[in-house]
Design an enzyme around this catalytic site. Structure first.
Site, PDB file in Angstrom:
ATOM      1  N   TYR A 106       4.818  27.164  91.313  1.00 18.28           N
ATOM      2  CA  TYR A 106       5.319  26.622  90.065  1.00 18.28           C
ATOM      3  C   TYR A 106       6.791  27.589  89.460  1.00 18.28           C
ATOM      4  O   TYR A 106       6.846  28.736  89.961  1.00 18.28           O
ATOM      5  CB  TYR A 106       4.267  27.268  88.807  1.00 18.28           C
ATOM      6  CG  TYR A 106       4.893  26.812  87.472  1.00 18.28           C
ATOM      7  CD1 TYR A 106       4.882  25.403  86.959  1.00 18.28           C
ATOM      8  CD2 TYR A 106       5.353  27.726  86.624  1.00 18.28           C
ATOM      9  CE1 TYR A 106       5.158  25.286  85.721  1.00 18.28           C
ATOM     10  CE2 TYR A 106       5.752  27.496  85.254  1.00 18.28           C
ATOM     11  CZ  TYR A 106       5.746  26.242  84.982  1.00 18.28           C
ATOM     12  OH  TYR A 106       6.387  25.809  83.502  1.00 18.28           O
ATOM     13  N   TRP A 108      10.878  27.072  87.631  1.00 21.55           N
ATOM     14  CA  TRP A 108      11.973  26.117  87.254  1.00 21.55           C
ATOM     15  C   TRP A 108      13.135  25.965  88.366  1.00 21.55           C
ATOM     16  O   TRP A 108      13.884  25.373  88.188  1.00 21.55           O
ATOM     17  CB  TRP A 108      12.641  26.822  85.913  1.00 21.55           C
ATOM     18  CG  TRP A 108      12.232  26.213  84.665  1.00 21.55           C
ATOM     19  CD1 TRP A 108      10.789  26.195  84.361  1.00 21.55           C
ATOM     20  CD2 TRP A 108      12.842  25.379  83.744  1.00 21.55           C
ATOM     21  NE1 TRP A 108      10.516  25.652  83.305  1.00 21.55           N
ATOM     22  CE2 TRP A 108      11.776  25.067  82.691  1.00 21.55           C
ATOM     23  CE3 TRP A 108      14.152  25.438  83.541  1.00 21.55           C
ATOM     24  CZ2 TRP A 108      12.109  24.416  81.465  1.00 21.55           C
ATOM     25  CZ3 TRP A 108      14.522  24.675  82.227  1.00 21.55           C
ATOM     26  CH2 TRP A 108      13.394  24.317  81.430  1.00 21.55           C
TER      27      TRP A 108
HETATM   28  N1  MGD Z   1      17.489  30.593  75.849  1.00 18.83           N
HETATM   29  C1  MGD Z   1      16.150  30.216  76.348  1.00 18.83           C
HETATM   30  N2  MGD Z   1      15.828  28.804  76.125  1.00 18.83           N
HETATM   31  C2  MGD Z   1      14.709  28.218  76.701  1.00 18.83           C
HETATM   32  C3  MGD Z   1      13.901  29.001  77.844  1.00 18.83           C
HETATM   33  C4  MGD Z   1      14.442  30.402  78.072  1.00 18.83           C
HETATM   34  O1  MGD Z   1      14.013  31.126  78.665  1.00 18.83           O
HETATM   35  N3  MGD Z   1      15.380  30.724  77.375  1.00 18.83           N
HETATM   36  N4  MGD Z   1      12.771  28.338  78.241  1.00 18.83           N
HETATM   37  C5  MGD Z   1      12.625  26.995  77.901  1.00 18.83           C
HETATM   38  C6  MGD Z   1      11.106  26.643  78.380  1.00 18.83           C
HETATM   39  S1  MGD Z   1      10.417  26.792  80.010  1.00 18.83           S
HETATM   40  C7  MGD Z   1      10.246  26.242  77.552  1.00 18.83           C
HETATM   41  S2  MGD Z   1       8.766  25.844  77.733  1.00 18.83           S
HETATM   42  C8  MGD Z   1      10.632  26.186  76.003  1.00 18.83           C
HETATM   43  C9  MGD Z   1       9.747  27.045  75.250  1.00 18.83           C
HETATM   44  O2  MGD Z   1      10.024  26.614  74.017  1.00 18.83           O
HETATM   45  P1  MGD Z   1       8.975  27.270  72.813  1.00 18.83           P
HETATM   46  O3  MGD Z   1       7.462  27.278  73.030  1.00 18.83           O
HETATM   47  O4  MGD Z   1       9.223  26.619  71.285  1.00 18.83           O
HETATM   48  O5  MGD Z   1       9.859  28.709  72.649  1.00 18.83           O
HETATM   49  P2  MGD Z   1       9.306  30.047  72.173  1.00 18.83           P
HETATM   50  O6  MGD Z   1      10.659  30.994  72.147  1.00 18.83           O
HETATM   51  O7  MGD Z   1       8.164  30.634  73.287  1.00 18.83           O
HETATM   52  O8  MGD Z   1       8.770  30.048  70.715  1.00 18.83           O
HETATM   53  C10 MGD Z   1       9.346  29.570  69.587  1.00 18.83           C
HETATM   54  C11 MGD Z   1       9.129  30.411  68.367  1.00 18.83           C
HETATM   55  O9  MGD Z   1       7.703  29.991  68.076  1.00 18.83           O
HETATM   56  C12 MGD Z   1       7.255  31.116  67.360  1.00 18.83           C
HETATM   57  N5  MGD Z   1       5.893  31.130  67.253  1.00 18.83           N
HETATM   58  C13 MGD Z   1       5.156  31.963  68.008  1.00 18.83           C
HETATM   59  N6  MGD Z   1       3.929  31.812  67.861  1.00 18.83           N
HETATM   60  C14 MGD Z   1       3.869  31.203  66.585  1.00 18.83           C
HETATM   61  C15 MGD Z   1       2.603  31.139  65.755  1.00 18.83           C
HETATM   62  O10 MGD Z   1       1.702  31.081  65.818  1.00 18.83           O
HETATM   63  N7  MGD Z   1       2.861  30.021  64.652  1.00 18.83           N
HETATM   64  C16 MGD Z   1       4.236  29.699  64.366  1.00 18.83           C
HETATM   65  N8  MGD Z   1       4.278  28.842  63.359  1.00 18.83           N
HETATM   66  N9  MGD Z   1       5.182  30.078  65.287  1.00 18.83           N
HETATM   67  C17 MGD Z   1       5.109  30.791  66.194  1.00 18.83           C
HETATM   68  C18 MGD Z   1       8.126  32.366  67.710  1.00 18.83           C
HETATM   69  O11 MGD Z   1       8.665  33.117  66.585  1.00 18.83           O
HETATM   70  C19 MGD Z   1       9.238  31.848  68.890  1.00 18.83           C
HETATM   71  O12 MGD Z   1      10.440  32.537  68.517  1.00 18.83           O
HETATM   72  O13 MGD Z   1      12.115  26.902  75.862  1.00 18.83           O
HETATM   73  C20 MGD Z   1      12.975  26.637  76.828  1.00 18.83           C
HETATM   74  N10 MGD Z   1      14.301  27.096  76.177  1.00 18.83           N
HETATM   75  N1  MGD Z   2       4.152  35.938  78.067  1.00 22.19           N
HETATM   76  C1  MGD Z   2       4.816  34.584  78.047  1.00 22.19           C
HETATM   77  N2  MGD Z   2       4.995  34.225  79.325  1.00 22.19           N
HETATM   78  C2  MGD Z   2       5.502  33.426  79.702  1.00 22.19           C
HETATM   79  C3  MGD Z   2       5.886  32.443  78.536  1.00 22.19           C
HETATM   80  C4  MGD Z   2       5.677  32.563  77.392  1.00 22.19           C
HETATM   81  O1  MGD Z   2       5.990  32.124  76.209  1.00 22.19           O
HETATM   82  N3  MGD Z   2       5.105  33.710  77.205  1.00 22.19           N
HETATM   83  N4  MGD Z   2       6.300  30.945  78.915  1.00 22.19           N
HETATM   84  C5  MGD Z   2       6.180  30.451  80.180  1.00 22.19           C
HETATM   85  C6  MGD Z   2       6.871  29.380  80.482  1.00 22.19           C
HETATM   86  S1  MGD Z   2       6.843  28.283  79.230  1.00 22.19           S
HETATM   87  C7  MGD Z   2       7.388  29.064  81.547  1.00 22.19           C
HETATM   88  S2  MGD Z   2       8.141  27.645  81.840  1.00 22.19           S
HETATM   89  C8  MGD Z   2       7.491  30.233  82.711  1.00 22.19           C
HETATM   90  C9  MGD Z   2       8.589  30.215  83.352  1.00 22.19           C
HETATM   91  O2  MGD Z   2       8.445  30.973  84.677  1.00 22.19           O
HETATM   92  P1  MGD Z   2       9.595  30.438  86.067  1.00 22.19           P
HETATM   93  O3  MGD Z   2       9.816  29.226  86.216  1.00 22.19           O
HETATM   94  O4  MGD Z   2       8.791  30.909  87.033  1.00 22.19           O
HETATM   95  O5  MGD Z   2      10.583  31.548  85.937  1.00 22.19           O
HETATM   96  P2  MGD Z   2      12.057  31.585  86.428  1.00 22.19           P
HETATM   97  O6  MGD Z   2      12.713  32.921  86.019  1.00 22.19           O
HETATM   98  O7  MGD Z   2      12.849  30.422  85.762  1.00 22.19           O
HETATM   99  O8  MGD Z   2      11.842  31.629  87.945  1.00 22.19           O
HETATM  100  C10 MGD Z   2      12.633  30.798  88.903  1.00 22.19           C
HETATM  101  C11 MGD Z   2      12.921  31.578  90.051  1.00 22.19           C
HETATM  102  O9  MGD Z   2      13.468  30.901  90.947  1.00 22.19           O
HETATM  103  C12 MGD Z   2      14.399  31.258  91.656  1.00 22.19           C
HETATM  104  N5  MGD Z   2      15.380  30.321  92.081  1.00 22.19           N
HETATM  105  C13 MGD Z   2      16.604  29.798  91.650  1.00 22.19           C
HETATM  106  N6  MGD Z   2      17.292  28.858  92.334  1.00 22.19           N
HETATM  107  C14 MGD Z   2      16.436  28.796  93.330  1.00 22.19           C
HETATM  108  C15 MGD Z   2      16.563  28.212  94.586  1.00 22.19           C
HETATM  109  O10 MGD Z   2      17.619  27.491  94.723  1.00 22.19           O
HETATM  110  N7  MGD Z   2      15.532  28.393  95.479  1.00 22.19           N
HETATM  111  C16 MGD Z   2      14.609  29.282  95.220  1.00 22.19           C
HETATM  112  N8  MGD Z   2      14.128  29.394  96.472  1.00 22.19           N
HETATM  113  N9  MGD Z   2      14.575  30.058  94.149  1.00 22.19           N
HETATM  114  C17 MGD Z   2      15.494  29.668  93.258  1.00 22.19           C
HETATM  115  C18 MGD Z   2      14.919  32.321  90.474  1.00 22.19           C
HETATM  116  O11 MGD Z   2      15.869  33.313  91.038  1.00 22.19           O
HETATM  117  C19 MGD Z   2      13.628  32.636  90.031  1.00 22.19           C
HETATM  118  O12 MGD Z   2      13.096  34.017  90.586  1.00 22.19           O
HETATM  119  O13 MGD Z   2       7.129  31.419  82.267  1.00 22.19           O
HETATM  120  C20 MGD Z   2       5.873  31.489  81.214  1.00 22.19           C
HETATM  121  N10 MGD Z   2       5.405  32.820  80.995  1.00 22.19           N
HETATM  122 MO    MO Z   3       8.395  26.303  79.965  1.00 22.54          MO
END
Ligand code: MGD
Ligand code: MGD
Ligand code: MO
Length: 766
Positions: A106, A108
């Site tokens: 899993y 990104w």
């Molecule tokens: N810059 C940046 N953008 C991203 C990502 C990133 O790593 N960096 N990751 C991407 C990915 S993979 C995903 S899945 C999305 C995730 O998108 P979201 O799940 O929407 O993102 P989060 O930042 O985890 O949460 C958004 C906000 O929800 C609020 N929140 C937390 N708990 C609660 C609650 O119980 N109730 C309410 N009302 N609010 C709450 C928090 O204040 C938080 O800042 O974002 C994407 N966009």
């Molecule tokens: N506590 C907490 N934990 C969370 C979340 C949260 O809200 N709270 N959010 C969750 C969510 S929504 C998500 S989506 C996950 C994200 O978790 P991940 O998707 O696992 O996080 P990334 O840091 O994007 O990891 C991508 C990895 O791929 C590597 N990579 C990039 N390009 C390439 C390539 O071309 N080849 C190879 N082999 N590797 C590459 C990067 O260097 C990096 O190490 O985290 C989750 N974890």
């Molecule tokens: Mo995510």
């Protein structure tokens, strides 16, 4: 200048062949993001993996040798690494079968659809007979399981979502649970062409649309919204929504006509609202005690919602929590009671602000894809059950009405993800990762996961290889021509798998005899032919240019309009074809942690419960604003946000003062699971009682204590607890912690340097 695409936007760059010399945002991006600054600054950082490595104990004693995550790495040649790995894959498939290989992998990875690492590893393992896979995501683990029961497949809710243009033109009131995050909406899987969050929100506001942002952080909605900020206790949104619904029900404001025609089970649910089933009326007064919001504001908000064209959006974060089904399901029910689903600018949305994708109208067709082949193994896990699986082979567990069994995994293969970033309770994950005999990781960087592997192979970054890509639902397909040569001895994942495939006798199946460039041409031309009515340029023209616009049939898409117009002809994808306010299916599973209709279930870790006595702060471990997850944490923009080199944690002035803490202090955050260092920022944009520490700081465990991170990774603090038996999703967003000043000598970081290596040892006979 060459145009290039990342998950967080497009940029233009010059290079001297080895590094990027100038980077600027893509000229057509109206709201460029500083995340692009991380790329050039990280490319040749010391934490890039320069060549293949094998963990010392594994190299000397073979598969299963203890010491993973703590031992030095031995540099080896590509020949040696590939021979060893091919031998080990052959052994595991022969002796234990494909069911012993976890290839979920899993993560990104990077933009660029051919070199998408997860697709590459899946295709490769499929050619070998298959692998144990994962289902669902960390992002939307609850939504993916719940929505098909109650509203229709997640793809329907996201891809057919209300166009932002319709919100700009028609909506009078946006009620955003979890806000509409300006930091998150810069990102979309596969890339973003034109960022537009501030634009559409500003335009809607200028026309008179009001925004109510319901969230623990004021900056979860952009300033352009001029939003009213309501901050209920994190985890209490379901109670708030129930009270809004109770007012609609009691005051005759619920749309009976809509409920009769388009939903099932309202009366059963209404019995719960009215207190007929449990003696508790879900009134604003009841919710005030749970949420901390004034009952009068809850009551007046319900009336405002009924009196306007109202759009209810529930952020993805709300379902990334224990009982995450409840606020999502209840958001749907609330919108159904308002009766505006299917009307322009009204109804329901999921994650406006969670991703740049949501609210972009659907494309007529998607960009070309790299085929992954057929997986010969049936066994799977819900993605966030990785540690449970590795720790409990053979143990049965329940998921979405099924009884499944954890397989016995001998080899873990990861390319394009970082479980030591994304998973919860990292000390437990580390114990789980000590179980398999072999762990293989491809990554451009010494990610925390690479440091917990036995065989580590260096991948290229996208700027070092030819590809093309477009974000999910994004209308621009970018050419992504290599801008520099690869760093050191890094290779494309495709090239690595191609060489392994040759050694394992599946070369023809995996490569079909094509080089990477031949694949790009083949996939593109095949795709162009399938869409021949659309006047797409041939491959050479595309490759000589920079990007092409994909057709969008209905820029002003209205969510569920067809269903509203003719529910018999266009039923939803639920068992009844209607919105299921009560689900017979879910009720039939008999799970206490997810009953047959939305229900207030008190989470174990929230400020309203007994656990807060010991840990009185609610940790919000949300997504980072300065990077994507853990990617390029060593890059310039990410580094500029650190406090004394540690990840920043934000606290309300009241909570800081109560602990005699000051802006810029180093603090120790601790929970039931572990502890970490962080740098304090005192900020009244944070609700009192809340500590916000985003994910993404590279895990830097104390050698003597893997539950202590010296850098500020919140996942040493978070619980590895499933959302519910139904969805078994990730609950990383919310947990309880306490914070104190850090006293003692500051341990230096180690994760910003490569791991300890030892000189090459003579090659083993394998
Ligand atoms: N810059 C940046 N953008 C991203 C990502 C990133 O790593 N960096 N990751 C991407 C990915 S993979 C995903 S899945 C999305 C995730 O998108 P979201 O799940 O929407 O993102 P989060 O930042 O985890 O949460 C958004 C906000 O929800 C609020 N929140 C937390 N708990 C609660 C609650 O119980 N109730 C309410 N009302 N609010 C709450 C928090 O204040 C938080 O800042 O974002 C994407 N966009
Ligand atoms: N506590 C907490 N934990 C969370 C979340 C949260 O809200 N709270 N959010 C969750 C969510 S929504 C998500 S989506 C996950 C994200 O978790 P991940 O998707 O696992 O996080 P990334 O840091 O994007 O990891 C991508 C990895 O791929 C590597 N990579 C990039 N390009 C390439 C390539 O071309 N080849 C190879 N082999 N590797 C590459 C990067 O260097 C990096 O190490 O985290 C989750 N974890
Ligand atoms: Mo995510």
């Amino acid at each position: 200048m060459t145009t290039h695409l990342t998950h967080w936007g497009a940029f233009e760059a010059d290079s001297d062949g080895d590094r990027l010399t100038a980077v600027r945002p893509w000229r057509d991006d109206p709201e460029p993001t500083r995340l692009i600054e991380n790329v050039a600054s990280a490319q040749h950082h010391p934490t890039r993996i320069d060549q293949p490595y094998v963990r010392k104990g594994w190299l000397t004693h073979g598969p299963g040798a203890p010491g993973r995550g703590t031992e030095p790495f031995v540099p080896v040649s590509w020949e040696t690494a590939l021979d060893l790995l091919a031998g080990e894959l052959g052994r595991v498939y022969r002796e234990h079968g494909a069911e012993a290989v976890y290839g979920g992998s899993y993560g990104w990875a990077s933009a660029g659809r051919f070199h998408h690492a997860q697709s590459q590893v899946h295709r490769f393992l499929n050619c070998l007979g298959g692998f144990v896979r994962h289902v669902n995501s960390y992002s939307l683990g609850v939504s993916e399981v719940l929505l098909p029961h109650v509203f229709g497949h997640l793809g329907f809710v996201l891809q057919e979502a209300m166009s932002k243009t319709m919100l700009v033109r028609h909506t009078e009131l946006v009620v955003a649970f979890g806000g509409i995050s300006p930091k998150n909406s810069v990102v979309s899987p596969g890339g973003v062409s034109r960022h537009n969050t501030r634009g559409w929100i500003g335009d809607a506001r200028a026309r008179g649309c009001r925004f109510v942002s319901i969230s623990p952080l004021r900056d979860d909605t952009p300033a352009e919204a001029k939003a009213e900020w309501l901050a209920p206790l994190p985890g209490s949104d379901t109670a708030l929504m129930l009270a809004l619904a109770q007012v609609l029900d009691a005051e005759g404001l619920a749309d009976k006509g809509f409920l009769d025609r388009y939903t099932v089970g309202y009366e059963r649910f209404a019995g719960y609202l009215r207190g007929e089933t449990d003696g508790i009326v879900k009134s604003p007064e009841w919710a005030a005690a749970l949420t901390g919001l004034p009952a009068e504001r809850i009551r007046s908000l319900a009336r405002e919602m009924a009196g306007a064209r109202t759009f209810v959006t529930v952020g993805w974060s709300l379902q990334r929590a224990q009982y995450g089904e409840q606020p999502l399901w209840m958001g749907v029910v609330l919108a159904a009671m308002l009766g505006q689903i299917g009307l322009p600018g009204g109804g329901f949305g999921h994650g406006y602000g969670s991703s740049a994708t949501v609210g972009e109208p659907a494309r007529e067709f998607s960009p070309p894809r790299f085929p992954q082949g057929h997986n010969g193994v049936d066994a799977f896990i819900p993605v966030a059950r990785i540690a449970d699986m590795l720790l409990n082979p053979g143990r049965p567990f329940d998921y979405n009405g099924q009884r499944l069994v954890y397989p016995d995994i001998r080899l873990v293969y990861w390319a394009g993800g970082n479980p030591f970033h994304h998973h919860q309770d990292l000390a437990r994950l580390r114990a789980a990762f000590s179980r398999p005999e072999t762990v293989v990781v491809h990554d451009p960087f010494w990610s925390s996961t690479a440091r917990h592997a036995d065989i580590v192979l260096p991948s290229t970054m996208t700027i070092e290889r030819d590809d093309y890509g477009a974000g999910e639902n994004d209308r621009v397909l970018f050419r992504m021509k290599a801008i520099t040569q690869p760093h050191a001895a890094a290779r494309d994942d495709y090239a690595i798998f191609g060489e392994l495939a040759e050694r394992l006798g599946i070369g023809k199946e995996f490569t079909e005899g094509r080089t990477a460039m031949e694949w790009l041409r083949h996939l593109y031309e095949d795709w162009r032919q399938r869409h021949s009515g659309h006047d797409l340029p041939d491959f050479d023209t595309f490759w000589a240019g920079e990007q092409i616009e994909l057709p969008v049939p209905d820029p002003d898409q209205v969510f569920a309009a067809r269903f509203r117009a003719d529910p018999d002809r266009y039923p939803l994808g639920t068992p009844s074809g209607k919105i299921e306010i009560f689900s017979e299916t879910i009720d039939g599973f008999g799970y206490a942690d997810c009953p047959g209709h939305p229900t207030w279930l008190e989470p174990e870790e929230w400020l309203g419960g007994p656990a807060a006595a010991e840990f009185p702060l609610q940790l919000v471990a949300n997504q980072p604003r300065s990077k994507l997850h853990s990617q390029l944490d060593v890059g310039a923009f990410s580094q500029s946000t650190k406090v004394r080199g540690r990840e920043p944690v934000r606290l309300h002035p009241r909570d800081a003062a109560a602990r005699d803490l000051h802006d810029g202090d180093l603090v120790r955050i601790h929970s039931k699971r572990g502890s970490c260092l962080a740098g304090l920022i005192v900020d009244d944009a944070v609700r009192p009682g809340v500590a916000q520490l985003s994910t993404g700081a590279w895990y830097d465990p104390d050698p003597a204590n893997p539950a202590f991170c010296r850098h500020g990774n919140p996942n040493v603090l978070t619980p590895d607890r499933p959302s519910s038996t139904l969805s078994q999703g990730c609950t990383g967003q919310l947990s309880l912690v306490e914070i104190e000043r850090y006293v003692g000598t500051l341990p230096p970081l180690t994760v910003d340097k490569p791991p300890v290596t030892e000189p090459e040892v003579p090659q083993q006979v394998s």
